[in-house]
Design a protein around this motif. Structure first.
Motif: not given
Length: 470
Positions: A427-450
């Motif tokens: 796993w990278p340093a950050a991940a955005l998890i959808r309400p249904d439990g699937h990964v919407a986005w993943a990356g090395d910096d939380p500030s880069n999330a959508p």
């Protein structure tokens, strides 16, 4: 005008109603039956469905109801898949009759504020750019209701699907299974699984001193309706396969079911959606139907709620078909393959069963792959080009400073995880998890999330997000 009308108060419709209420949407469920069906088509809740129940905070009620079985069968083979090795808090199947599952799900939906109307049969619908008008027959006669959206969770004969003009293509019945919920005076110990040239059957104990016998035999390999199943016929079939009828008596339910296999060509027709058996029909191998239906509802619920409340991004509702239709297609491939294993009563069929059964017992990777597919844990949605490989995959119950991911998903909103201080392998340093439990986005910096994800946290904790992130 109603916000959403759900047609069908089976497990899928009831779960969807609760999911919509979690998203702040008013929902009315219309059910043709006056009373809940006492007969349970489904008996099994799989690990992924248990995870879904967990991240809505209701799983404990279900876990307390039935035995936990650390294995599952593929096509009724003698050697069972080992679920205990699966990466989940629930490495087992839960044996629970559908009637009780529905009762628990209805209590959950009502507690969430959903309205359930029984004895209201939908007879048709029309839609325009702004609404769907549903025609129904209720205790007081015919009436119409308008809603922003309608979801058909009304089974394989779906009135919603037909009224929306959605095709339901596939293959017709070529073989029949038979089922009996009966009392056995001399039952086998535990779950019995028998197969040979004379047919195959499985015997499963149910609550209340009843056993379910389900199987098929060479005489059932036909396209025409064989007629209503009788106790004498079931007794003769079981004795032919097992050498005994186990002291069979006092039938509670006798039924037949065919292997007709179909899928809705579209899961969405403008303001109308389909989920569960209304979207996919198949032979009930592996007990997957109820589970895939609840997973359909979990995918659709947060997206539809976002659309109703005005927070959905353009195209979000179209992702329901894009993501769930391939899952349904894969389901049909799996059930057809298992049906062939279960209903080919020849020497070649027997040897194929023996070979595959031995491979499941001796090749752990094969057993695990099949178990992950059957249980729903392997489902991953297609990611956009250039996305991190985790995007679209199911997120396990990651532990972070705020607690466990599944608990953090209870509000039904996106969750942004900062994992820098508590890294997980792969796993990278950050991940955005959808309400249904699937990964919407993943990356090395939380500030880069959508951008709609809100500010990132600076430590290994979570941040709740609006449901307009994909």
């Amino acid at each position: 005008m109603e916000q959403v009308i759900v047609v069908g108060a089976g497990p899928v419709g009831l779960w969807l109603a609760a999911e919509l209420r979690l998203g702040g949407v008013e929902v009315t469920v219309l059910e043709a039956r006056n009373e809940r069906d006492p007969h349970s088509k489904a008996l099994t809740i799989h690990p992924r469905t248990l995870e879904i129940l967990a991240f809505r905070g209701v799983v404990d009620r279900f876990l307390a109801e039935g035995p936990h079985i650390p294995s599952g069968h593929f096509g009724g083979l003698d050697d069972r898949m080992d679920f205990s090795v699966l990466d989940t808090p629930f490495p087992f199947t839960l044996a629970l009759p559908q009637a009780r599952t529905e009762e628990l799900l209805e209590e959950n939906a009502l507690a969430a504020g959903a309205t359930v109307r029984r004895g209201h049969r939908v007879t048709g619908l029309t839609q325009d750019a702004d609404a769907v008008t549903v025609t129904a027959e209720g205790p007081a006669g015919s009436y119409t209701l308008k809603a922003a959206y309608v979801v058909g969770c009304d089974g394989t004969g779906s009135a919603v699907r037909q009224a929306a003009g959605i095709g339901f293509s596939g293959t017709d019945t070529t073989v029949w299974g038979w089922l009996g919920d009966v009392v056995l005076d001399q039952p086998p110990a535990g779950i019995a699984n028998l197969s040979g040239l004379d047919g195959g059957l499985m015997i499963v104990p149910l609550p209340g001193g009843v056993h379910r016998i389900v199987g098929s035999d060479p005489a059932s390999v036909q396209s025409g309706w064989p007629g209503e199943l009788t106790l004498d016929e079931l007794r003769a079939k079981v004795a032919s396969i097992a050498g005994t009828d186990y002291g069979m008596r006092a039938p509670r339910w006798l039924s037949r079911f065919g292997n007709a296999t179909r899928q809705a060509e579209r899961y969405r027709a403008r303001r109308v959606f389909l989920a569960g058996d209304a979207a996919h029909m198949h032979f009930p191998t592996g007990g997957v139907g109820l589970n895939v239906g609840i997973q359909d509802a979990t995918n659709l619920g947060w997206k539809l709620a976002a659309a109703v409340t005005g927070t959905a991004k353009d195209g979000l509702l179209d992702t329901y078909h894009a993501e769930r239709h391939p899952v349904g297609a894969d389901l049909l491939v799996s059930t057809r393959a298992q049906t062939a294993l279960m209903t080919t009563f020849t020497h070649e069929g027997r040897d194929l069963r023996a070979l595959l059964s031995r491979l499941i017992a001796t090749v752990p990777d094969l057993s695990r792959e099949l178990a992950e597919r059957l249980s729903g844990l392997a489902v991953a949605y297609e990611a956009p080009p250039g996305a991190h490989p985790l995007t679209g995959r199911r997120a396990p119950n990651l532990r972070v400073a705020d607690g466990e991911l599944f608990a953090l998903l209870r509000p039904g909103r996106h969750v942004l995880l900062d994992l820098a201080a508590t890294p997980y392998e792969g796993w990278p340093a950050a991940a955005l998890i959808r309400p249904d439990g699937h990964v919407a986005w993943a990356g090395d910096d939380p500030s880069n999330a959508p951008a709609t994800a809100g500010p990132a946290t600076a430590s290994p904790v979570t941040h709740g997000l609006d449901a307009n992130c994909r």
